[in-house]
Structure formats: C-alpha cells, structure tokens
Write a protein that holds these residues in place. Structure first.
Motif, PDB file in Angstrom:
ATOM      1  N   MET A 107       4.012 -33.359 -20.096  1.00 16.04           N
ATOM      2  CA  MET A 107       3.647 -32.991 -18.727  1.00 16.04           C
ATOM      3  C   MET A 107       2.232 -33.405 -18.338  1.00 16.04           C
ATOM      4  SD  MET A 107       3.189 -28.880 -18.552  1.00 16.04           S
ATOM      5  CE  MET A 107       1.654 -28.086 -18.950  1.00 16.04           C
ATOM      6  N   ARG A 108       1.397 -33.751 -19.330  1.00 18.15           N
ATOM      7  CA  ARG A 108       0.039 -34.189 -19.001  1.00 18.15           C
ATOM      8  C   ARG A 108       0.043 -35.544 -18.279  1.00 18.15           C
ATOM      9  NH1 ARG A 108      -1.323 -38.079 -23.147  1.00 18.15           N
ATOM     10  NH2 ARG A 108       0.111 -37.845 -24.903  1.00 18.15           N
ATOM     11  N   LYS A 110       0.455 -38.588 -15.720  1.00 15.62           N
ATOM     12  CA  LYS A 110       0.495 -38.907 -14.294  1.00 15.62           C
ATOM     13  C   LYS A 110       1.307 -40.187 -14.146  1.00 15.62           C
ATOM     14  CE  LYS A 110      -2.549 -35.717 -13.451  1.00 15.62           C
ATOM     15  NZ  LYS A 110      -2.160 -34.473 -12.759  1.00 15.62           N
ATOM     16  N   LYS A 133       4.472 -36.230  -3.672  1.00 11.72           N
ATOM     17  CA  LYS A 133       5.221 -35.323  -4.537  1.00 11.72           C
ATOM     18  C   LYS A 133       5.906 -34.206  -3.765  1.00 11.72           C
ATOM     19  CE  LYS A 133       1.812 -31.917  -5.839  1.00 11.72           C
ATOM     20  NZ  LYS A 133       1.028 -31.315  -6.900  1.00 11.72           N
TER      21      LYS A 133
ATOM     22  N   ARG B  23       6.235 -24.986 -10.104  1.00  8.46           N
ATOM     23  CA  ARG B  23       4.888 -25.284  -9.612  1.00  8.46           C
ATOM     24  C   ARG B  23       4.477 -24.272  -8.541  1.00  8.46           C
ATOM     25  NH1 ARG B  23       6.844 -30.397  -6.931  1.00  8.46           N
ATOM     26  NH2 ARG B  23       5.726 -31.517  -8.545  1.00  8.46           N
ATOM     27  N   TRP B  25       2.555 -23.843  -5.241  1.00  8.88           N
ATOM     28  CA  TRP B  25       2.082 -24.736  -4.180  1.00  8.88           C
ATOM     29  C   TRP B  25       0.804 -24.213  -3.524  1.00  8.88           C
ATOM     30  CZ3 TRP B  25       3.160 -29.561  -3.273  1.00  8.88           C
ATOM     31  CH2 TRP B  25       4.431 -30.085  -3.564  1.00  8.88           C
ATOM     32  N   ARG B 269      -7.501 -39.377  -7.726  1.00  9.03           N
ATOM     33  CA  ARG B 269      -6.117 -39.238  -7.286  1.00  9.03           C
ATOM     34  C   ARG B 269      -6.091 -38.359  -6.040  1.00  9.03           C
ATOM     35  NH1 ARG B 269      -2.461 -41.398 -10.579  1.00  9.03           N
ATOM     36  NH2 ARG B 269      -0.720 -40.133  -9.876  1.00  9.03           N
ATOM     37  N   PHE B 272      -5.266 -32.707  -2.589  1.00  8.85           N
ATOM     38  CA  PHE B 272      -4.258 -31.902  -1.901  1.00  8.85           C
ATOM     39  C   PHE B 272      -4.850 -30.754  -1.097  1.00  8.85           C
ATOM     40  CE2 PHE B 272      -1.568 -33.500  -5.482  1.00  8.85           C
ATOM     41  CZ  PHE B 272      -0.683 -34.211  -4.692  1.00  8.85           C
ATOM     42  N   ALA B 287      -5.009 -34.188  -7.569  1.00 13.78           N
ATOM     43  CA  ALA B 287      -3.942 -34.537  -8.498  1.00 13.78           C
ATOM     44  C   ALA B 287      -4.467 -35.022  -9.848  1.00 13.78           C
ATOM     45  CB  ALA B 287      -3.051 -35.607  -7.865  1.00 13.78           C
ATOM     46  N   ASP B 288      -5.794 -35.008 -10.035  1.00 16.02           N
ATOM     47  CA  ASP B 288      -6.340 -35.375 -11.347  1.00 16.02           C
ATOM     48  C   ASP B 288      -6.652 -34.126 -12.163  1.00 16.02           C
ATOM     49  OD1 ASP B 288      -8.532 -34.361 -10.101  1.00 16.02           O
ATOM     50  OD2 ASP B 288      -9.714 -36.197 -10.170  1.00 16.02           O
ATOM     51  N   ASP B 289      -6.086 -32.976 -11.753  1.00 12.54           N
ATOM     52  CA  ASP B 289      -6.209 -31.690 -12.456  1.00 12.54           C
ATOM     53  C   ASP B 289      -7.592 -31.052 -12.338  1.00 12.54           C
ATOM     54  OD1 ASP B 289      -3.787 -32.713 -13.297  1.00 12.54           O
ATOM     55  OD2 ASP B 289      -4.378 -32.988 -15.392  1.00 12.54           O
ATOM     56  N   ASP B 318      -3.621 -27.759 -16.300  1.00 15.39           N
ATOM     57  CA  ASP B 318      -2.943 -28.769 -17.129  1.00 15.39           C
ATOM     58  C   ASP B 318      -2.284 -29.849 -16.280  1.00 15.39           C
ATOM     59  OD1 ASP B 318      -3.646 -27.445 -19.423  1.00 15.39           O
ATOM     60  OD2 ASP B 318      -1.807 -26.254 -19.498  1.00 15.39           O
ATOM     61  N   MET B 319      -2.060 -29.539 -15.001  1.00 20.65           N
ATOM     62  CA  MET B 319      -1.420 -30.504 -14.110  1.00 20.65           C
ATOM     63  C   MET B 319      -2.121 -30.474 -12.744  1.00 20.65           C
ATOM     64  SD  MET B 319       2.564 -29.749 -15.190  1.00 20.65           S
ATOM     65  CE  MET B 319       3.330 -31.117 -14.333  1.00 20.65           C
ATOM     66  N   ASP B 320      -1.560 -31.200 -11.757  1.00 22.56           N
ATOM     67  CA  ASP B 320      -2.150 -31.292 -10.411  1.00 22.56           C
ATOM     68  C   ASP B 320      -2.628 -29.931  -9.886  1.00 22.56           C
ATOM     69  OD1 ASP B 320      -0.983 -33.770 -10.659  1.00 22.56           O
ATOM     70  OD2 ASP B 320       0.098 -33.702  -8.756  1.00 22.56           O
ATOM     71  N   ASN B 322      -2.957 -27.882  -6.636  1.00 25.64           N
ATOM     72  CA  ASN B 322      -2.342 -27.970  -5.303  1.00 25.64           C
ATOM     73  C   ASN B 322      -3.113 -27.241  -4.218  1.00 25.64           C
ATOM     74  OD1 ASN B 322      -0.139 -29.468  -6.241  1.00 25.64           O
ATOM     75  ND2 ASN B 322       0.863 -27.600  -6.956  1.00 25.64           N
ATOM     76  N   ASP B 339       0.634 -27.354 -10.418  1.00 25.78           N
ATOM     77  CA  ASP B 339       1.970 -27.731 -10.874  1.00 25.78           C
ATOM     78  C   ASP B 339       2.280 -27.112 -12.240  1.00 25.78           C
ATOM     79  OD1 ASP B 339       2.436 -29.227  -8.668  1.00 25.78           O
ATOM     80  OD2 ASP B 339       2.444 -31.178  -9.650  1.00 25.78           O
ATOM     81  N   ASP B 340       1.244 -26.688 -12.972  1.00 24.08           N
ATOM     82  CA  ASP B 340       1.479 -26.091 -14.289  1.00 24.08           C
ATOM     83  C   ASP B 340       2.037 -24.663 -14.191  1.00 24.08           C
ATOM     84  OD1 ASP B 340      -0.674 -24.353 -13.841  1.00 24.08           O
ATOM     85  OD2 ASP B 340      -2.061 -25.438 -15.130  1.00 24.08           O
TER      86      ASP B 340
END
Lengths: 158, 352
Positions: A107-108, A110, A133, B23, B25, B269, B272, B287-289, B318-320, B322, B339-340
């Motif tokens: 999941m890490r 992109k 997305k 996720r 939002w 990235r 959001f 989106a680069d966390d 760990d993810m985007d 939002n 998103d995590d």
C-alpha cells in the motif's frame, strides 16, 4: 454498452517468454527484495482486453519497457498504448491496470497510469480521469464497471 | 507571526484514531466545542459509508469514538460539515444525497435527506449564519438550500456554470458569498446582490488565464479576516488570493479576488486539502503522505507579501493525506485524514 467492436481486427503479437526470476544464490534469504519492472509487468501482462480474448501483452497495450519502477520511492508509472487512437475502452483498460496494481502492490506504492504520448485522441482527458482518485473511487462503486474490470482481471485467462 | 520565524516547530502526534474500515475522506470540527470546558468533538467520513463522531475525554485526554452514523448512506460519504451552532451535521455522499443529522439525547438521528443531484455529491458547506447550505456534485452543478423551520431544506437555487465535476463548495466566513472549485480547473464565485431574492449568479471565474490553476482545484480556505483565500490543486501549487472585502461589506457591490502569489515547488503530488488557521498558518495535505505548514514571510516585502514553508511532516500518514483541518478553541489542534483509514490529531509544538 457499445454496439460493434471498437477495433474489430486487432494485431496480435507473441507473448514474451516468461523468465524465471533470478536470485543471487548466496544472498540473505530474508533480505527484502525490491520490486522491479519485471515483477510489475508480471502483475499486469495477463489482464484481458475488454473486447477481445487476448491479453494486454498480446495486443501490445502493455510492454515491460513501458513500466517504470522506483522501489526506493515506492513509485510505479505504467504507460499503456491503446490499440486504436479513438479507443473508448482506454479508460476501462486504465482502470483495470489501476485495480490490479492496487491489489498486488504494497500500500505504500504510488501508481500513475497514463496513455502513451500521441497514441490517443483524448489523451489528456483520459490521463486526468485515471489519476483522479475520487472519480476512480466512484467508478469502483459502480457494479457494472466493477463486473467489467473483474472479468478482465479473472485468473482464468493467461 | 514574528515568533514563528525565530523558533523551530514540529508537528507532534497526539493520537491516531482508528475505526474506519476504508479511506477517510474528510473531517469537520464541531465549532461549538473545544472551549469553555466543552470537550473538542469532530466528525469524520469515509469510503466505508459511515460517519464517526470522536470526542476528547477531558480527564484522560484520549479521543474516543462516540457514535457511528451508518445505514443511511449507501455509498462513500465524501464530505461533512457542522452547522455554525454545532447542532446539525450535514453529510454528502456518492449516493447522490446529503443527510442532515441532529444529536438527540446523545444519539445522532438523520432528520432530513436532501435529494436532487443526478450523481455523486462531493461537498457540503453551511454559510456563516447557518441559514443556507450549499452542495456540489459530479453533475457539474452547485445547489443552494435554505434551512426552514422543522429541519426542512428547500432548494432555492441550482447553479450551472462549471464544465466538469465540482469538487468543493465553501462559503465566505462572514458574507453570503459562495465559492466552488472544480475538475474544470476553475474557482467560481457566486453572489446574490440581494440575498432575499435568491438571484444567485456567477460573478467571477478564476481560471488559468487569470493566474488560476492549470489542473483540478481540490479545495480552498479563508484566513480569519476573510480578505484572503488559499486554493490547492492537482497542478501541485497553492495560490493565495485577496479581495477588498470592506468594499463588499459597505454595500458597494462585488469586489473581485486578485492573485497574490503562487506557492510552487513544495509539493510533488496532488494537493487535496488546504486549511488556514485563525493564527495565520496554512496547512496542506497531499498525495505524497506529507503535511506541510506555511506562514506569511516578512522577508520580501518589496514584492508584496510572500509565504514560506514553516515545516514539512514527511510520512504524516502511510498513504495519501485527504484532509487537514485546524480545530476551533484556544489552542488549535490539527487533524488529518488519510487513505490509510486513520485520522491523526497533531499539536504544533516548539522544539526549543
């Protein structure tokens, strides 16, 4: 949905020989092995075309060279080539690629998915949609679209 | 703002809120909480079709999930917003509806459902007085609803003008001026010369040709005074805008927003979310966390005000990321969603 085929007679290419992944014999077997181009290609090569009984590899929609991987930065970019310039299936193919990689990669990661430059009439619009997305999330809540994607990803083929 | 230039700051994680199964939002702080001994409360919404209400326990300091609002929306809940009084919560869903919830004796009940959009509702926002609600959708339209007695909502205007999916609606913090941003790369400003006439019109379109964004505009936010606005985009920039709002407040008609500066080169990235704190700190979620904070810089006054990055929190999630939102209350906290599947609560602390 669509009456008649978008591309009635696609050119079918030979599949690439499946290489056995090489391992360094004396390496630490617990060492983390970075994800590479070949591994990502193996994830997507057997995706079925939405309208033909061929894989994306056989139609040269996807080639190994069109996959860029940077494992250190957890990044993958897949560039695909629609069989015809006006292929209305381009977004479905892109969605299949995205879903397959979402399910296969850690999941890490992109993931960016795009149409090869100059190979589609509405290239910018297709790219924008595939990388929004929120729209992808909404599309994946549409049962008809999910059925279509799942059919392309079904393991019965390839 | 001077002190921010001298000290080093860090974002300190207070707690990670876990419970959503998809996720997250967006989130909204309840504006009537977090001060006068009322514990801070926030709502979060998710791809798991639910909304969760979180409250900080004043004695333990820990955040707990107080309620799960489910079985109303049948698809992703994309956005949520508290009324200014903090009594009602509006939730916008991909199921094409907006639900209004009221806390009745500790239970959140859906007291109204707003229908009319053709497909996914992307955002919902209340005006400063709580008399108007705005929603926007992938159907390219923006709707204005009037709150009537008995939790009834009447659509008073359907605004057409965007060429694509509308991502976010936001009211001006003090005036009844509505802003919408879109996948068509523009921000549109909607205004009624006489609010009672419901004669809402697009009075300004901020696009690439007038220093606007070159890709999807995801969000915007205002400073405390309401004379500056920040927008964020898929084009990897933040843009700051300003307007002569005293002209509008004195009834001299609409005052257009002007481009002040563009913050480029900071994000790799899609951005959001962006939110401007009352203290003047702009937070961005991307989106680069990472979460980044920006403040006005006094260094380059010759070219007018500029902004600089105060800090970048790599791997905030760990993810985007939002959504990022500053809390109301004496000492603002920052909350972020990802998103995590988690929400994180952060405190801006000095490292000195």
């Amino acid at each position: 949905m669509v009456s008649g085929l978008i591309n009635a007679n696609p050119t079918v290419y030979e599949k690439k020989e499946r290489r056995v992944r090489s391992f360094i014999s004396n390496a630490d077997e617990y060492a983390v092995e970075p994800i590479d181009q070949q591994e990502v290609f193996d994830h997507v090569r057997d995706i079925k075309d939405p309208e033909h009984p061929y894989s994306l590899e056989e139609l040269k929609v996807i080639t190994e060279d069109a996959i860029e991987v940077d494992d250190e930065h957890s990044y993958v970019r897949v560039t695909f080539t629609p069989t015809v310039e006006h292929c209305s299936m381009a977004t479905v193919i892109g969605l299949c690629l995205r879903v397959k990689l979402m399910r296969s990669l850690p999941m890490r990661y992109k993931v960016d998915i795009r149409v090869a430059p100059g190979t589609h009439a509405t290239e910018a619009a297709v790219n924008k949609q595939l990388n929004d997305k929120e729209r992808v999330a909404a599309a994946l809540e549409n049962p008809n679209l999910v059925d279509m994607v799942d059919e392309c990803l079904a393991p019965t083929y390839g | 703002m001077e002190f921010l230039e001298e000290a080093n700051y860090q974002l300190k994680e207070i707690q990670t809120l876990e419970g959503h199964t998809d996720r997250v939002w967006s989130l909204a702080w309840n504006p009537s909480t977090g001060r006068d001994g009322v514990p801070p409360l926030l709502a979060s919404c998710s791809g798991d079709k639910t909304v969760r209400i979180w409250e900080r326990n004043l004695s333990s300091g820990s955040w707990d999930c107080k309620a799960v609002l489910d079985e109303t929306h049948t698809r992703t809940v994309r956005s949520c917003a508290w009324s200014p009084s903090g009594k009602l919560l509006a939730t916008a869903s991909f199921d094409a509806t907006t639900a209004i919830w009221e806390n009745i004796g500790g239970d959140y009940e859906c007291v109204s459902t707003l229908e009319g959009h053709e497909n996914e509702v992307k955002s919902v926002a209340w005006n400063a007085s709580g008399s108007l609600l705005a929603t926007c959708s992938r159907d390219k339209s923006v709707w204005i609803w009037e709150a009537m007695p008995g939790n009834e909502f009447e659509c008073v205007s359907v605004l057409q003008g965007h060429a694509q999916d509308v991502k976010m609606v936001q009211w001006h913090p003090t005036m009844d001026v509505l802003f919408s941003c879109s996948y068509d790369n523009t921000i549109k400003v909607w205004w009624a010369e006489d609010v009672d006439s419901d004669n809402w019109q697009c009075v300004q379109t901020i696009g690439e040709s007038n220093n606007g964004h070159s890709s999807t505009v995801w969000a915007l936010s205002f400073n405390a005074e309401g004379d500056k606005m920040v927008s964020c985009s898929d084009d990897l920039t933040l843009k700051i805008w300003e307007a002569d709002i005293t002209r509008m407040q004195s009834g001299d008609g609409y005052a257009p927003w002007r481009h002040m500066c563009t913050l480029s080169g900071y994000h790799d990235r899609t951005i959001f979310s962006v939110h401007w704190s009352r203290e003047g700190i702009i937070a961005s979620g991307a989106a680069d966390d990472a979460v980044r904070l920006f403040v006005e810089s006094k260094d380059a006054l010759i070219d007018g005000p500029s902004y600089k990055m105060l800090l970048k929190k790599e791997k905030a999630h760990d993810m985007d990321v939002n959504s990022v939102q500053w809390s109301p209350g004496e000492r603002p906290l920052l909350a972020s969603t990802s998103d995590d599947g988690t929400i994180k609560i952060w405190e801006l602390a000095s490292t000195l």
